[in-house]
Write a protein that holds these residues in place. Structure first.
Motif, PDB file in Angstrom:
ATOM      1  N   ARG A  88     -26.101  34.329 -23.294  1.00 43.51           N
ATOM      2  CA  ARG A  88     -27.151  33.782 -22.305  1.00 43.51           C
ATOM      3  C   ARG A  88     -28.335  33.773 -23.109  1.00 43.51           C
ATOM      4  NH1 ARG A  88     -26.655  35.599 -17.041  1.00 43.51           N
ATOM      5  NH2 ARG A  88     -24.615  36.610 -16.394  1.00 43.51           N
ATOM      6  N   VAL A  89     -29.062  32.676 -22.988  1.00 45.26           N
ATOM      7  CA  VAL A  89     -30.202  32.296 -23.697  1.00 45.26           C
ATOM      8  C   VAL A  89     -31.239  31.590 -22.761  1.00 45.26           C
ATOM      9  CG1 VAL A  89     -29.270  32.374 -25.993  1.00 45.26           C
ATOM     10  CG2 VAL A  89     -29.014  30.256 -24.795  1.00 45.26           C
ATOM     11  N   LYS A  90     -32.530  31.628 -23.022  1.00 44.16           N
ATOM     12  CA  LYS A  90     -33.651  30.905 -22.519  1.00 44.16           C
ATOM     13  C   LYS A  90     -34.498  30.468 -23.450  1.00 44.16           C
ATOM     14  CE  LYS A  90     -33.197  33.908 -17.896  1.00 44.16           C
ATOM     15  NZ  LYS A  90     -34.309  34.542 -16.942  1.00 44.16           N
ATOM     16  N   ARG A  91     -35.115  29.299 -23.299  1.00 42.56           N
ATOM     17  CA  ARG A  91     -36.164  28.822 -23.923  1.00 42.56           C
ATOM     18  C   ARG A  91     -35.516  28.643 -25.493  1.00 42.56           C
ATOM     19  NH1 ARG A  91     -40.465  30.904 -26.891  1.00 42.56           N
ATOM     20  NH2 ARG A  91     -42.149  29.212 -26.948  1.00 42.56           N
ATOM     21  N   ARG A  92     -35.731  27.278 -25.931  1.00 41.95           N
ATOM     22  CA  ARG A  92     -35.113  27.119 -27.315  1.00 41.95           C
ATOM     23  C   ARG A  92     -36.369  26.925 -28.072  1.00 41.95           C
ATOM     24  NH1 ARG A  92     -34.800  22.150 -29.721  1.00 41.95           N
ATOM     25  NH2 ARG A  92     -34.718  21.031 -27.608  1.00 41.95           N
ATOM     26  N   THR A  93     -36.531  27.812 -29.190  1.00 38.45           N
ATOM     27  CA  THR A  93     -37.495  27.910 -29.952  1.00 38.45           C
ATOM     28  C   THR A  93     -37.321  26.903 -31.655  1.00 38.45           C
ATOM     29  OG1 THR A  93     -36.801  29.722 -31.258  1.00 38.45           O
ATOM     30  CG2 THR A  93     -38.267  30.043 -29.333  1.00 38.45           C
ATOM     31  N   GLY A  94     -36.000  26.609 -31.718  1.00 34.86           N
ATOM     32  CA  GLY A  94     -35.516  26.047 -32.982  1.00 34.86           C
ATOM     33  C   GLY A  94     -35.371  24.575 -32.868  1.00 34.86           C
ATOM     34  N   GLY A  95     -35.113  23.923 -33.781  1.00 32.97           N
ATOM     35  CA  GLY A  95     -34.596  22.619 -33.590  1.00 32.97           C
ATOM     36  C   GLY A  95     -33.133  22.307 -33.458  1.00 32.97           C
ATOM     37  N   HIS A  96     -32.255  23.069 -33.403  1.00 34.51           N
ATOM     38  CA  HIS A  96     -30.792  22.888 -33.301  1.00 34.51           C
ATOM     39  C   HIS A  96     -30.619  23.127 -31.853  1.00 34.51           C
ATOM     40  CE1 HIS A  96     -30.468  22.978 -37.570  1.00 34.51           C
ATOM     41  NE2 HIS A  96     -30.693  24.333 -37.589  1.00 34.51           N
ATOM     42  N   SER A  97     -29.199  22.323 -31.553  1.00 34.06           N
ATOM     43  CA  SER A  97     -28.900  22.516 -30.125  1.00 34.06           C
ATOM     44  C   SER A  97     -28.196  23.874 -29.958  1.00 34.06           C
ATOM     45  CB  SER A  97     -27.766  21.569 -29.819  1.00 34.06           C
ATOM     46  OG  SER A  97     -26.723  21.707 -30.669  1.00 34.06           O
ATOM     47  N   LEU A  98     -27.766  24.287 -28.638  1.00 37.17           N
ATOM     48  CA  LEU A  98     -27.106  25.687 -28.839  1.00 37.17           C
ATOM     49  C   LEU A  98     -25.904  25.696 -29.426  1.00 37.17           C
ATOM     50  CD1 LEU A  98     -26.534  28.253 -27.162  1.00 37.17           C
ATOM     51  CD2 LEU A  98     -25.151  27.014 -25.793  1.00 37.17           C
ATOM     52  N   VAL A  99     -24.942  24.451 -29.541  1.00 42.71           N
ATOM     53  CA  VAL A  99     -23.615  24.551 -30.426  1.00 42.71           C
ATOM     54  C   VAL A  99     -24.096  24.759 -31.886  1.00 42.71           C
ATOM     55  CG1 VAL A  99     -21.654  23.540 -30.534  1.00 42.71           C
ATOM     56  CG2 VAL A  99     -22.631  23.182 -28.371  1.00 42.71           C
ATOM     57  N   THR A 100     -25.115  23.976 -32.348  1.00 41.07           N
ATOM     58  CA  THR A 100     -25.427  23.890 -33.796  1.00 41.07           C
ATOM     59  C   THR A 100     -25.732  25.180 -34.062  1.00 41.07           C
ATOM     60  OG1 THR A 100     -25.951  21.486 -33.598  1.00 41.07           O
ATOM     61  CG2 THR A 100     -26.716  22.710 -35.478  1.00 41.07           C
ATOM     62  N   ALA A 101     -26.649  25.829 -33.196  1.00 40.83           N
ATOM     63  CA  ALA A 101     -27.403  27.214 -33.558  1.00 40.83           C
ATOM     64  C   ALA A 101     -26.066  28.383 -33.774  1.00 40.83           C
ATOM     65  CB  ALA A 101     -28.224  27.709 -32.527  1.00 40.83           C
ATOM     66  N   LEU A 102     -25.204  28.175 -32.935  1.00 44.47           N
ATOM     67  CA  LEU A 102     -24.085  29.228 -32.959  1.00 44.47           C
ATOM     68  C   LEU A 102     -23.228  28.746 -34.030  1.00 44.47           C
ATOM     69  CD1 LEU A 102     -22.666  28.910 -29.389  1.00 44.47           C
ATOM     70  CD2 LEU A 102     -23.649  30.894 -30.274  1.00 44.47           C
ATOM     71  N   ARG A 103     -22.851  27.656 -34.463  1.00 41.43           N
ATOM     72  CA  ARG A 103     -22.040  27.316 -35.555  1.00 41.43           C
ATOM     73  C   ARG A 103     -22.868  27.524 -36.926  1.00 41.43           C
ATOM     74  NH1 ARG A 103     -22.260  22.952 -39.094  1.00 41.43           N
ATOM     75  NH2 ARG A 103     -23.584  21.684 -37.563  1.00 41.43           N
ATOM     76  N   LYS A 104     -24.289  27.414 -37.089  1.00 42.57           N
ATOM     77  CA  LYS A 104     -25.133  27.771 -38.135  1.00 42.57           C
ATOM     78  C   LYS A 104     -25.084  29.379 -38.408  1.00 42.57           C
ATOM     79  CE  LYS A 104     -27.421  23.574 -39.124  1.00 42.57           C
ATOM     80  NZ  LYS A 104     -26.817  23.352 -40.596  1.00 42.57           N
ATOM     81  N   THR A 105     -25.047  29.972 -37.299  1.00 41.74           N
ATOM     82  CA  THR A 105     -25.146  31.335 -37.408  1.00 41.74           C
ATOM     83  C   THR A 105     -23.772  31.903 -37.869  1.00 41.74           C
ATOM     84  OG1 THR A 105     -26.730  31.547 -35.345  1.00 41.74           O
ATOM     85  CG2 THR A 105     -25.436  33.371 -35.899  1.00 41.74           C
ATOM     86  N   LEU A 106     -22.811  31.706 -37.496  1.00 39.97           N
ATOM     87  CA  LEU A 106     -21.563  31.896 -38.014  1.00 39.97           C
ATOM     88  C   LEU A 106     -21.476  31.586 -39.429  1.00 39.97           C
ATOM     89  CD1 LEU A 106     -19.025  31.175 -35.030  1.00 39.97           C
ATOM     90  CD2 LEU A 106     -19.987  33.428 -35.551  1.00 39.97           C
TER      91      LEU A 106
END
Length: 248
Positions: free
Chosen positions: A107-125
């Motif tokens: 669950r997320v609200k408001r994007r603060t970075g430059g990545h999409s949700l999917v890219t953010a998940l992938r780069k976090t992993l």
């Protein structure tokens, strides 16, 4: 897919389910329409409960294309009397038993970075597990806001697509509105199989859908997603000639 689309390539979801030794699987993901069936390219939003003994397949898939009448996004149900479980060219799919159980809720609200949700998940992993290759599959809803998508033209160009610049010049971008249902597959790191590390397509009930790129309203966007890690990764019909165009 690139540099020249091999539109004769066609795959059957029921056959894939059996190859995975998971007959009756529930499969979701992003792929391309089978040109032989629908007569054109399109973004396929694939959602199929595959056939099992005594039960036919149930196809809830959609596909989006560019409407030749006005150049706008055209979203349709993906069913055909000849075959309703085939796709073409390429696909990134997640297969499971379709049973209820524990999932990863996002669950997320408001994007603060430059990545999409999917890219953010992938780069976090990727950052947390740098020596492992972790894959997730699932679905998320863009509950509020707008998103940037793209749709392939109905025909492949006569020239090869050799760069990201070529591809971006060929694809048609659109801005679409929530709510959008997105089907997503991602891999934190390619384990040497020449995988596309993320791929997400979306559909809606108001006639919009295609390949999800990112949201365009970072201050107001809201996402709700459910994902599961994959136990196995299967590479089917690996191309002889590989490329690095658009892999991320």
């Amino acid at each position: 897919m690139y540099p020249v689309g091999e539109i004769q390539k066609e795959y059957n979801i029921n056959t894939i389910s059996k190859e995975l030794e998971l007959s009756g699987a529930f499969i979701l993901g992003s792929s391309t329409t089978a040109s032989r069936i629908v007569g054109m390219n399109g973004e396929l939003i694939l959602l199929v409960l595959t056939e099992a003994e005594g039960r036919p397949a149930v196809n809830g898939s959609y596909f989006s294309s560019i409407n030749p009448a006005d150049g706008q996004c055209l979203l349709e149900k993906y069913r055909n009397k000849f075959s309703d479980c085939n796709f073409g060219l390429q696909g990134n799919l997640y297969a499971c038993e379709g049973k209820s159980g524990k999932v990863i809720e996002v669950r997320v609200k408001r994007r603060t970075g430059g990545h999409s949700l999917v890219t953010a998940l992938r780069k976090t992993l990727e950052g947390r597990y740098p020596d492992k290759s972790l894959a997730l599959g699932g679905t998320f809803i863009i509950q509020k806001g707008k998103a940037k998508i793209h749709i392939m033209p109905r025909e492949f160009p006569a020239y090869p697509l050799n760069s990201v610049h070529d591809i971006e010049g060929w694809m048609q971008p659109y801005e679409v509105s929530a709510p959008l249902v997105c089907l997503s597959v991602l891999v934190s790191r390619d384990p040497g199989l020449d995988l596309r590390v993320e791929h997400t397509h979306c559909f809606s009930h108001h006639g919009e859908g295609g390949h999800y790129d990112t949201d365009t309203t970072p201050d107001s966007v809201e996402y709700l997603g459910y994902f599961l890690p994959a136990e196995f990764v299967f590479r089917i019909d690996r191309p002889r000639n590989m490329h690095t165009v658009g892999r991320d």
